[in-house]
Design a protein around this motif. Structure first.
Motif, PDB file in Angstrom:
ATOM      1  N   HIS A 108       1.362   0.625   0.360  1.00  0.00           N
ATOM      2  CA  HIS A 108       1.883   1.944  -0.003  1.00  0.00           C
ATOM      3  C   HIS A 108       3.265   2.181   0.610  1.00  0.00           C
ATOM      4  N   ILE A 109       3.470   1.719   1.844  1.00  0.00           N
ATOM      5  CA  ILE A 109       4.784   1.843   2.472  1.00  0.00           C
ATOM      6  C   ILE A 109       5.812   1.039   1.680  1.00  0.00           C
ATOM      7  N   ARG A 110       5.446  -0.155   1.264  1.00  0.00           N
ATOM      8  CA  ARG A 110       6.369  -0.992   0.485  1.00  0.00           C
ATOM      9  C   ARG A 110       6.789  -0.283  -0.804  1.00  0.00           C
ATOM     10  N   LYS A 111       5.831   0.369  -1.471  1.00  0.00           N
ATOM     11  CA  LYS A 111       6.140   1.079  -2.709  1.00  0.00           C
ATOM     12  C   LYS A 111       7.051   2.276  -2.442  1.00  0.00           C
ATOM     13  N   LEU A 112       6.811   2.984  -1.326  1.00  0.00           N
ATOM     14  CA  LEU A 112       7.670   4.117  -0.975  1.00  0.00           C
ATOM     15  C   LEU A 112       9.089   3.648  -0.657  1.00  0.00           C
ATOM     16  N   LYS A 163      10.872   3.052  -3.907  1.00  0.00           N
ATOM     17  CA  LYS A 163      11.146   4.240  -4.709  1.00  0.00           C
ATOM     18  C   LYS A 163      12.091   5.230  -4.029  1.00  0.00           C
ATOM     19  N   THR A 197      -3.746  -1.906   3.056  1.00  0.00           N
ATOM     20  CA  THR A 197      -3.552  -0.761   2.159  1.00  0.00           C
ATOM     21  C   THR A 197      -2.319   0.055   2.526  1.00  0.00           C
ATOM     22  N   LEU A 215       5.093  10.773  -7.680  1.00  0.00           N
ATOM     23  CA  LEU A 215       4.414   9.724  -6.918  1.00  0.00           C
ATOM     24  C   LEU A 215       2.909   9.811  -7.138  1.00  0.00           C
ATOM     25  N   LEU A 271       0.931  10.102   1.869  1.00  0.00           N
ATOM     26  CA  LEU A 271       1.447   9.278   2.958  1.00  0.00           C
ATOM     27  C   LEU A 271       2.879   9.678   3.292  1.00  0.00           C
ATOM     28  N   PHE A 272       3.698   9.863   2.265  1.00  0.00           N
ATOM     29  CA  PHE A 272       5.074  10.277   2.500  1.00  0.00           C
ATOM     30  C   PHE A 272       5.120  11.650   3.176  1.00  0.00           C
ATOM     31  N   LYS A 300      -1.824   9.170  -3.361  1.00  0.00           N
ATOM     32  CA  LYS A 300      -1.860   8.612  -2.006  1.00  0.00           C
ATOM     33  C   LYS A 300      -0.470   8.319  -1.470  1.00  0.00           C
ATOM     34  N   GLU A 301       0.426   7.861  -2.341  1.00  0.00           N
ATOM     35  CA  GLU A 301       1.801   7.635  -1.899  1.00  0.00           C
ATOM     36  C   GLU A 301       2.429   8.960  -1.476  1.00  0.00           C
TER      37      GLU A 301
END
Length: 234
Positions: free
Chosen positions: A206-210, A213, A202, A163, A170-171, A166-167
């Motif tokens: 990032h939540i959407r990308k997590l 994935k 922002t 990842l 955040l996770f 930042k992702e």
């Protein structure tokens, strides 16, 4: 942990709520203690060391916000689960509750069966905390997911997922306390710090990308407040 071993402190100045909610939780098998104001809540929490406190906000003697603050400042009660009872539309009170250390809030009026379901979900945090274990240096297992803090890698179903920094941060933050609601301001402070953030969306990006994935089911939005990581929704 057996239900009979779980202690819940119910705090409200309305006798009907204490009676009805207390009854429904007792028949579920939980050990229930009650208090009718903030002062009694603080003393009862010190005496019984409950696993969960359900705390009304508007009460005589001492309101729920102040009581929560005092409980959080008491040695041995720093990590007790605290959820607020809030009337519909009390957005300010909800936010103030999170500021003094509340873990969640429940909006009333609420049907007893729905309340019991929410309480069960809150108590899963105790189980989920026990599922967060140190695998070895730099690796933490949360449920079935392994977080490798040295390589910035997530291991899920045996597969490694790299990842962006930042992702990953955040996770790691959300997964550090499963089911805990993290406020947007706290997320920005802990993940981005003093860095310049492009815009208020922002975190959402990032939540959407997590979600794409790792899995949509692991990330829940608490409208107007922030996000939480969920291990098990059953």
């Amino acid at each position: 942990m057996k239900k009979a071993d779980i202690k819940i402190l119910l705090v409200d100045d309305e006798p009907d709520i204490l009676e009805i909610v207390g009854y429904n939780l007792k028949i579920e098998g939980y050990k229930i203690f009650t208090a009718k104001n903030g002062l009694e809540a603080v003393e009862s929490a010190k005496k019984h060391n409950p696993h969960l406190i359900i705390l009304d906000i508007m009460m005589p003697e001492m309101d729920g916000i102040e009581a929560c603050e005092k409980i959080r400042a008491t040695k041995g009660l720093e990590n007790v689960l605290i959820t607020f009872f809030t009337a519909r539309g009390e957005d300010y009170s909800q936010m103030a509750g999170f500021d003094v250390g509340a873990d969640d809030y429940i909006t009333k009026p609420i049907k007893p069966k729905v309340l019991v379901s929410k309480i069960k979900a809150l108590l899963r945090r105790i189980k989920n905390a026990q599922t967060t274990t140190l695998v070895d240096d730099g690796k933490v297992k949360v449920g079935e997911i392994i977080i490798d803090r040295e390589e910035y890698v997530i291991i899920k179903d045996g597969a490694k997922l790299s990842l962006p920094r930042k992702e990953f941060e955040l996770f790691s933050l959300l997964a550090s306390k499963p089911d805990k609601v993290f406020k947007r301001d706290d997320i920005l402070d802990k993940v981005w710090g003093n860095e310049v953030v492009v815009g208020g969306r922002t975190i959402d990006v990032h939540i959407r990308k997590l979600r794409e994935k790792i899995g949509d089911q692991y990330f829940k939005t608490v409208k107007g407040v922030g996000y939480k990581f969920v291990i098990d929704e059953d």
